[in-house]
Scaffold this active site. Sequence first.
Site, PDB file in Angstrom:
ATOM      1  N   CYS A  91      38.073  38.653  30.681  1.00 42.05           N
ATOM      2  CA  CYS A  91      38.626  38.620  32.041  1.00 42.05           C
ATOM      3  C   CYS A  91      37.510  38.460  33.049  1.00 42.05           C
ATOM      4  O   CYS A  91      36.395  38.949  32.837  1.00 42.05           O
ATOM      5  CB  CYS A  91      39.388  39.909  32.364  1.00 42.05           C
ATOM      6  SG  CYS A  91      40.784  40.264  31.291  1.00 42.05           S
ATOM      7  N   ASP A  92      37.825  37.807  34.141  1.00 39.91           N
ATOM      8  CA  ASP A  92      36.874  37.759  35.251  1.00 39.91           C
ATOM      9  C   ASP A  92      37.644  37.511  36.540  1.00 39.91           C
ATOM     10  O   ASP A  92      38.676  36.830  36.532  1.00 39.91           O
ATOM     11  CB  ASP A  92      35.824  36.671  35.065  1.00 39.91           C
ATOM     12  CG  ASP A  92      34.649  36.879  36.007  1.00 39.91           C
ATOM     13  OD1 ASP A  92      33.749  37.669  35.664  1.00 39.91           O
ATOM     14  OD2 ASP A  92      34.629  36.269  37.103  1.00 39.91           O
ATOM     15  N   SER A  93      37.138  38.079  37.627  1.00 40.73           N
ATOM     16  CA  SER A  93      37.804  37.950  38.926  1.00 40.73           C
ATOM     17  C   SER A  93      36.895  37.274  39.939  1.00 40.73           C
ATOM     18  O   SER A  93      35.690  37.553  39.988  1.00 40.73           O
ATOM     19  CB  SER A  93      38.213  39.336  39.450  1.00 40.73           C
ATOM     20  OG  SER A  93      39.146  39.945  38.583  1.00 40.73           O
TER      21      SER A  93
END
Length: 252
Positions: A91-93
């Site tokens: 995941c990455d934001s």
Amino acid sequence: MSRQRHRGPRSSSAPRLILASASPSRREILTQAGIQFEVVVSEVDERMLVEQAEEVSGPLTPAEEAQLLAQAKAEDVASRPQARGALVLGCDSVFELDGTAYGKPYEVDIAVERWQQMRGKAGVLHTGHWLVESTERPAQKLGRWMSGGMEAILGSVPDSTRDLEAAAETVSSTVHFGTPTDEQIRSYCESGEPLHCAGAFTLEGGAAEFIERVDGDRDAVIGVSPAALGRLLQRLGHDLSTYRAAPEGSQA
């Protein structure tokens, strides 16, 4: 190399689920959702990866950047021996304000500047999810491991006896900010909390009083969406219920 186990035993027929992240917030969301998983922290140079990707493919949108980094994290961990046969979630934001992408500020003054730009406005938090199934399939060729020049960008590929299936989804939510004073902004940024957070804020921390509302998936804004994970598992032929821990006191 970090590896932690969260919750009790899952179905013996289901592959392990690994979270490729050191984020305490992501671990907390999955744990609160009753999901059983392990943690193996990825080792990806985010800044360098984005720069290399843009050299190859041109400018990335904020959503594309979030998905690229999620993919890189998942595939970095999936390529390791301890992930063999497991499902790996990366995941990455990335935060978008007025069409510009903002990652982690790292420095107090940068975080202060960003908050002064954000207050009174609304921005979009894009959280990329990449789920890869690292099941060995010796009879098959390497086919779907990476796409769009990722081999060159990441600098490595897994063993050629593997063919890894993957599913991806980016969840985008709009965050509406209040109007904190310069003094409040400075105090919050000097606490150190927002320095390693996309957009320089966390919903579950000290910034909560400065955020008016979120339109979208609140869990995704914090770091990972269990709902999105469920959809990705389904696309790979699995069911989220398989990974839910039995309530305490129940019998198998």
